[in-house]
Design a protein around this motif. Structure first.
Motif, PDB file in Angstrom:
ATOM      1  N   PHE A   1     104.122 143.248-138.935  1.00 20.35           N
ATOM      2  CA  PHE A   1     103.230 144.316-139.302  1.00 20.35           C
ATOM      3  C   PHE A   1     102.787 144.027-140.671  1.00 20.35           C
ATOM      4  CE2 PHE A   1     107.694 145.136-140.580  1.00 20.35           C
ATOM      5  CZ  PHE A   1     107.543 145.839-141.837  1.00 20.35           C
ATOM      6  N   ASP A   2     101.674 144.805-141.026  1.00 20.19           N
ATOM      7  CA  ASP A   2     101.247 145.000-142.354  1.00 20.19           C
ATOM      8  C   ASP A   2     101.346 146.227-143.061  1.00 20.19           C
ATOM      9  OD1 ASP A   2      99.421 142.564-143.667  1.00 20.19           O
ATOM     10  OD2 ASP A   2      98.238 144.235-144.145  1.00 20.19           O
ATOM     11  N   ALA A   3     101.052 146.240-144.227  1.00 15.59           N
ATOM     12  CA  ALA A   3     101.073 147.451-144.870  1.00 15.59           C
ATOM     13  C   ALA A   3      99.783 147.636-145.767  1.00 15.59           C
ATOM     14  CB  ALA A   3     102.176 147.383-146.108  1.00 15.59           C
ATOM     15  N   LYS A   4      99.147 148.718-145.676  1.00 12.86           N
ATOM     16  CA  LYS A   4      97.830 149.002-146.543  1.00 12.86           C
ATOM     17  C   LYS A   4      97.985 150.601-147.236  1.00 12.86           C
ATOM     18  CE  LYS A   4      95.772 145.583-144.466  1.00 12.86           C
ATOM     19  NZ  LYS A   4      95.214 144.343-145.190  1.00 12.86           N
ATOM     20  N   GLU A   5      96.895 150.528-148.275  1.00  8.83           N
ATOM     21  CA  GLU A   5      97.175 151.979-148.678  1.00  8.83           C
ATOM     22  C   GLU A   5      95.592 152.265-149.049  1.00  8.83           C
ATOM     23  OE1 GLU A   5      99.652 150.554-152.209  1.00  8.83           O
ATOM     24  OE2 GLU A   5     100.512 152.239-152.092  1.00  8.83           O
ATOM     25  N   THR A   6      95.363 153.369-149.135  1.00  5.09           N
ATOM     26  CA  THR A   6      93.907 154.072-149.300  1.00  5.09           C
ATOM     27  C   THR A   6      93.897 155.155-150.392  1.00  5.09           C
ATOM     28  OG1 THR A   6      91.647 154.734-148.538  1.00  5.09           O
ATOM     29  CG2 THR A   6      93.750 155.404-147.182  1.00  5.09           C
ATOM     30  N   LYS A   7      92.937 155.674-151.038  1.00  6.03           N
ATOM     31  CA  LYS A   7      92.918 156.641-151.820  1.00  6.03           C
ATOM     32  C   LYS A   7      92.233 157.709-151.101  1.00  6.03           C
ATOM     33  CE  LYS A   7      93.351 154.886-156.568  1.00  6.03           C
ATOM     34  NZ  LYS A   7      92.795 154.557-157.857  1.00  6.03           N
ATOM     35  N   ASN A   8      91.407 157.378-149.918  1.00  4.93           N
ATOM     36  CA  ASN A   8      90.588 158.257-149.158  1.00  4.93           C
ATOM     37  C   ASN A   8      91.497 159.410-148.664  1.00  4.93           C
ATOM     38  OD1 ASN A   8      88.879 156.414-149.487  1.00  4.93           O
ATOM     39  ND2 ASN A   8      88.047 155.909-147.241  1.00  4.93           N
ATOM     40  N   LYS A   9      90.844 160.327-148.375  1.00  2.11           N
ATOM     41  CA  LYS A   9      91.653 161.599-147.994  1.00  2.11           C
ATOM     42  C   LYS A   9      91.412 161.883-146.395  1.00  2.11           C
ATOM     43  CE  LYS A   9      91.695 163.964-152.255  1.00  2.11           C
ATOM     44  NZ  LYS A   9      91.426 165.337-153.162  1.00  2.11           N
ATOM     45  N   GLN A  10      90.227 161.367-145.778  1.00  2.44           N
ATOM     46  CA  GLN A  10      89.878 161.770-144.343  1.00  2.44           C
ATOM     47  C   GLN A  10      89.965 160.591-143.450  1.00  2.44           C
ATOM     48  OE1 GLN A  10      89.484 164.727-143.587  1.00  2.44           O
ATOM     49  NE2 GLN A  10      89.716 165.587-145.820  1.00  2.44           N
ATOM     50  N   SER A  11      90.015 159.363-144.149  1.00  2.88           N
ATOM     51  CA  SER A  11      89.999 158.254-142.978  1.00  2.88           C
ATOM     52  C   SER A  11      90.521 156.770-143.773  1.00  2.88           C
ATOM     53  CB  SER A  11      88.497 158.107-142.356  1.00  2.88           C
ATOM     54  OG  SER A  11      87.728 157.525-143.526  1.00  2.88           O
ATOM     55  N   PHE A  12      90.886 156.065-142.972  1.00  6.46           N
ATOM     56  CA  PHE A  12      91.117 154.665-143.481  1.00  6.46           C
ATOM     57  C   PHE A  12      90.367 153.750-143.204  1.00  6.46           C
ATOM     58  CE2 PHE A  12      93.195 150.724-143.399  1.00  6.46           C
ATOM     59  CZ  PHE A  12      93.788 150.753-144.599  1.00  6.46           C
ATOM     60  N   PRO A  13      89.618 153.116-144.114  1.00  6.43           N
ATOM     61  CA  PRO A  13      88.244 151.999-143.980  1.00  6.43           C
ATOM     62  C   PRO A  13      88.997 150.821-143.005  1.00  6.43           C
ATOM     63  CG  PRO A  13      88.319 152.778-146.115  1.00  6.43           C
ATOM     64  CD  PRO A  13      89.926 153.222-145.629  1.00  6.43           C
ATOM     65  N   LEU A  14      88.285 150.330-142.124  1.00  9.14           N
ATOM     66  CA  LEU A  14      88.659 149.216-141.291  1.00  9.14           C
ATOM     67  C   LEU A  14      88.473 147.891-141.946  1.00  9.14           C
ATOM     68  CD1 LEU A  14      87.399 150.256-137.687  1.00  9.14           C
ATOM     69  CD2 LEU A  14      89.813 149.602-138.327  1.00  9.14           C
ATOM     70  N   LYS A  15      87.519 147.889-143.271  1.00  2.00           N
ATOM     71  CA  LYS A  15      87.228 146.815-143.817  1.00  2.00           C
ATOM     72  C   LYS A  15      88.563 146.463-144.849  1.00  2.00           C
ATOM     73  CE  LYS A  15      85.693 149.428-147.840  1.00  2.00           C
ATOM     74  NZ  LYS A  15      84.606 149.393-149.089  1.00  2.00           N
ATOM     75  N   ASN A  16      89.526 147.198-144.775  1.00  2.00           N
ATOM     76  CA  ASN A  16      90.612 146.634-145.226  1.00  2.00           C
ATOM     77  C   ASN A  16      91.483 145.776-144.420  1.00  2.00           C
ATOM     78  OD1 ASN A  16      90.174 148.386-147.461  1.00  2.00           O
ATOM     79  ND2 ASN A  16      91.328 150.075-146.742  1.00  2.00           N
ATOM     80  N   PHE A  17      91.050 145.386-143.422  1.00  2.52           N
ATOM     81  CA  PHE A  17      91.882 144.435-142.352  1.00  2.52           C
ATOM     82  C   PHE A  17      90.772 143.254-142.259  1.00  2.52           C
ATOM     83  CE2 PHE A  17      93.633 148.314-141.010  1.00  2.52           C
ATOM     84  CZ  PHE A  17      94.992 147.937-141.038  1.00  2.52           C
TER      85      PHE A  17
END
Length: 205
Positions: A97-113
């Motif tokens: 598995f991987d771990a990611k964080e975002t400051k967005n409130k409505q969605s998680f950007p796929l560009k983080n992968f």
């Protein structure tokens, strides 16, 4: 110290890209990586699982020696593209598995992968591994385990000119919300138990 990917592009840490700098979460002031490392230690100590953060092979190309007893690395490259952050074994199941964080409130950007990360998760799924991502919405103080099979579905849709992010509503519907504890701070094995029970973590596509 500049660090570069195998293609020569400069490496940017998660703090420089999607993930924020260290934030206070639950009063502990640790990053998600810190909390996962602590959780893994707790799981090993209690003999529940054996999971570690993967080391990343580095090629050091420039070292300065300001003194005879000290060496300072000035430039280095990743030898190979990184895959995911963590792997191990739990009750006879291979975990990746991987771990990611975002400051967005409505969605998680796929560009983080990165494409090779998604390909790696799919390859592990094809071998029967249990694969997922741990996603933190920093400003919402919400933490989820999201199956790699669902990540791949959203990834493929994005490649076909679909949405370039995963809506929070999608993560809530198809993922498992984790509730931080003192020990472990990220109780992701609760989500793994859910994956095993539902077979979601072992379904590719």
């Amino acid at each position: 110290m500049p660090i570069h990917y195998p293609n020569g592009k400069p490496y940017q840490s998660p703090a420089q890209t999607a993930a924020p700098a260290p934030v206070s979460y639950g009063g502990r002031g640790m990053t998600l990586e810190d909390e996962l490392n602590q959780s893994n230690q707790y799981y090993r100590d209690t003999k529940r699982a054996v999971v570690y953060k993967k080391p990343t092979p580095m090629q050091i190309v420039k070292v300065d020696y300001p003194s005879r007893a000290q060496a300072v690395v000035r430039e280095a490259y990743f030898k190979t593209p990184s895959t995911t952050d963590y792997n191990g074994v739990y009750q006879g199941h291979y975990l990746d598995f991987d771990a990611k964080e975002t400051k967005n409130k409505q969605s998680f950007p796929l560009k983080n992968f990165h494409p090779h990360q998604v390909a790696h998760l799919n390859a592990c799924l094809a071998q029967g591994g249990i694969c997922f991502v741990v996603i933190r919405f920093v400003t919402l103080h919400r933490l989820f385990l999201y199956p790699a099979s669902d990540l791949n579905r959203c990834w493929e849709a994005a490649l076909a000119d679909g949405r370039k992010s995963i809506p929070l509503t999608e993560i809530v519907e198809h993922g498992f919300e984790l509730h931080p504890k003192l020990a472990p701070p990220v109780p992701y094995l609760d989500g793994v138990d859910w994956l095993i029970a539902t077979k979601k973590g072992q379904t590719h596509g």
